[in-house]
Scaffold this active site. Sequence first.
Site, PDB file in Angstrom:
ATOM      1  N   SER A  36      35.569 -11.678  18.617  1.00 19.92           N
ATOM      2  CA  SER A  36      34.292 -11.226  17.893  1.00 19.92           C
ATOM      3  C   SER A  36      33.734 -12.359  16.894  1.00 19.92           C
ATOM      4  O   SER A  36      32.608 -12.114  16.549  1.00 19.92           O
ATOM      5  CB  SER A  36      34.206 -10.025  17.335  1.00 19.92           C
ATOM      6  OG  SER A  36      35.430  -9.961  16.271  1.00 19.92           O
ATOM      7  N   GLY A  37      34.465 -13.298  16.693  1.00 16.06           N
ATOM      8  CA  GLY A  37      34.125 -14.452  15.592  1.00 16.06           C
ATOM      9  C   GLY A  37      34.683 -14.126  14.453  1.00 16.06           C
ATOM     10  O   GLY A  37      33.972 -14.995  13.614  1.00 16.06           O
ATOM     11  N   LYS A  38      35.676 -13.321  14.371  1.00 16.06           N
ATOM     12  CA  LYS A  38      36.254 -13.225  12.741  1.00 16.06           C
ATOM     13  C   LYS A  38      36.544 -14.460  12.276  1.00 16.06           C
ATOM     14  O   LYS A  38      36.245 -14.755  11.056  1.00 16.06           O
ATOM     15  CB  LYS A  38      37.230 -12.097  13.015  1.00 16.06           C
ATOM     16  CG  LYS A  38      36.922 -10.616  13.529  1.00 16.06           C
ATOM     17  CD  LYS A  38      38.020  -9.847  13.648  1.00 16.06           C
ATOM     18  CE  LYS A  38      39.027 -10.203  14.475  1.00 16.06           C
ATOM     19  NZ  LYS A  38      38.701 -10.573  16.000  1.00 16.06           N
ATOM     20  N   SER A  80      42.772  -5.450  13.579  1.00 11.14           N
ATOM     21  CA  SER A  80      42.950  -4.155  12.891  1.00 11.14           C
ATOM     22  C   SER A  80      42.270  -3.055  13.449  1.00 11.14           C
ATOM     23  O   SER A  80      41.552  -2.240  12.753  1.00 11.14           O
ATOM     24  CB  SER A  80      42.762  -4.295  11.242  1.00 11.14           C
ATOM     25  OG  SER A  80      41.372  -4.873  11.134  1.00 11.14           O
ATOM     26  N   GLY A 127      37.040  -6.283  13.972  1.00  9.62           N
ATOM     27  CA  GLY A 127      36.222  -6.539  14.927  1.00  9.62           C
ATOM     28  C   GLY A 127      37.115  -6.727  16.114  1.00  9.62           C
ATOM     29  O   GLY A 127      38.245  -7.015  16.026  1.00  9.62           O
ATOM     30  N   LEU A 128      36.366  -6.559  17.331  1.00  9.46           N
ATOM     31  CA  LEU A 128      37.107  -7.004  18.711  1.00  9.46           C
ATOM     32  C   LEU A 128      37.853  -8.056  18.808  1.00  9.46           C
ATOM     33  O   LEU A 128      37.284  -8.975  18.282  1.00  9.46           O
ATOM     34  CB  LEU A 128      36.323  -6.580  19.797  1.00  9.46           C
ATOM     35  CG  LEU A 128      35.829  -5.213  20.075  1.00  9.46           C
ATOM     36  CD1 LEU A 128      34.618  -5.071  21.213  1.00  9.46           C
ATOM     37  CD2 LEU A 128      37.212  -4.205  20.581  1.00  9.46           C
TER      38      LEU A 128
END
Length: 265
Positions: free
Chosen positions: A83-85, A152, A79-80
């Site tokens: 984004s909270g990954k 990624s 995710g951007l």
Amino acid sequence: MIYETKRRSILKAISWRTWATLTTALLVFIFTGKFVLAITVGALEVLIKMVLYFFHERLWEKIRYGRKEIPPFVLWLTGLPASGKKAVGDAVHKALVNERLKVERLDSSDIRHLFPDVGFSPEEVDYHVRRAGHLVAMLERNGVCVVFSSVSPFRESRRFARKLARNFVEVYLKTTPEACERRDAEGHYRKARAGEYQYFPGVDGPYEVPLNPEMVVEVDSTTSEEAARQIVHYLKTHVLYGKKAPVFKKNGDVFSPDQSEAEQQ
């Protein structure tokens, strides 16, 4: 955290077997009144049950009924930036540890410390993600479940990582650059807009949205904990205790079964 040592387990097994044998001998003595016979039966019981237990275990070792292997997998969170990954990945990792799985938690920033020479140009990012794909696939081949989070940004990099893994679960944390910038406590988006960063996904760099991830999580309308629960539920249903949807290969490329024929061309 309290756990039982092997020595304690062995002592418990010996004490249980001792009490069981003494009980058998006592019953024989009560019913026959013969002390020597009681001792003889008790001793024979120990030897016979040890032999029977050995063959009982060998027999059940050959029977596969009720035995299910939990396959290792690679959970790839993309995710951007902001984004909270990382928060979601940490929550998923904690839940999987509670399931007593052998699991490793990795973030793209962790791997950058291992390879500090890699920059942030599109070519270097692609190379970095592919190298991460090799690393997580190696862990998976050695029986370790991996929770990996990374921007990624390129589909081809992620597809490369998918090819290397046996069980690859791609989760797209869906959001917008504007929402990410509001979450960005470290000010990376602001610096990118000021020209301090180059090739920053969501500002002056691309982020290629996954076409067919295993999961899409709307992070703007859910908490990290709820997102993690959704992901763990998917893993339990489709990977750990269920059956993951099959993946088809065509000319060396990997496609999910729900991809359209046009996307597979």
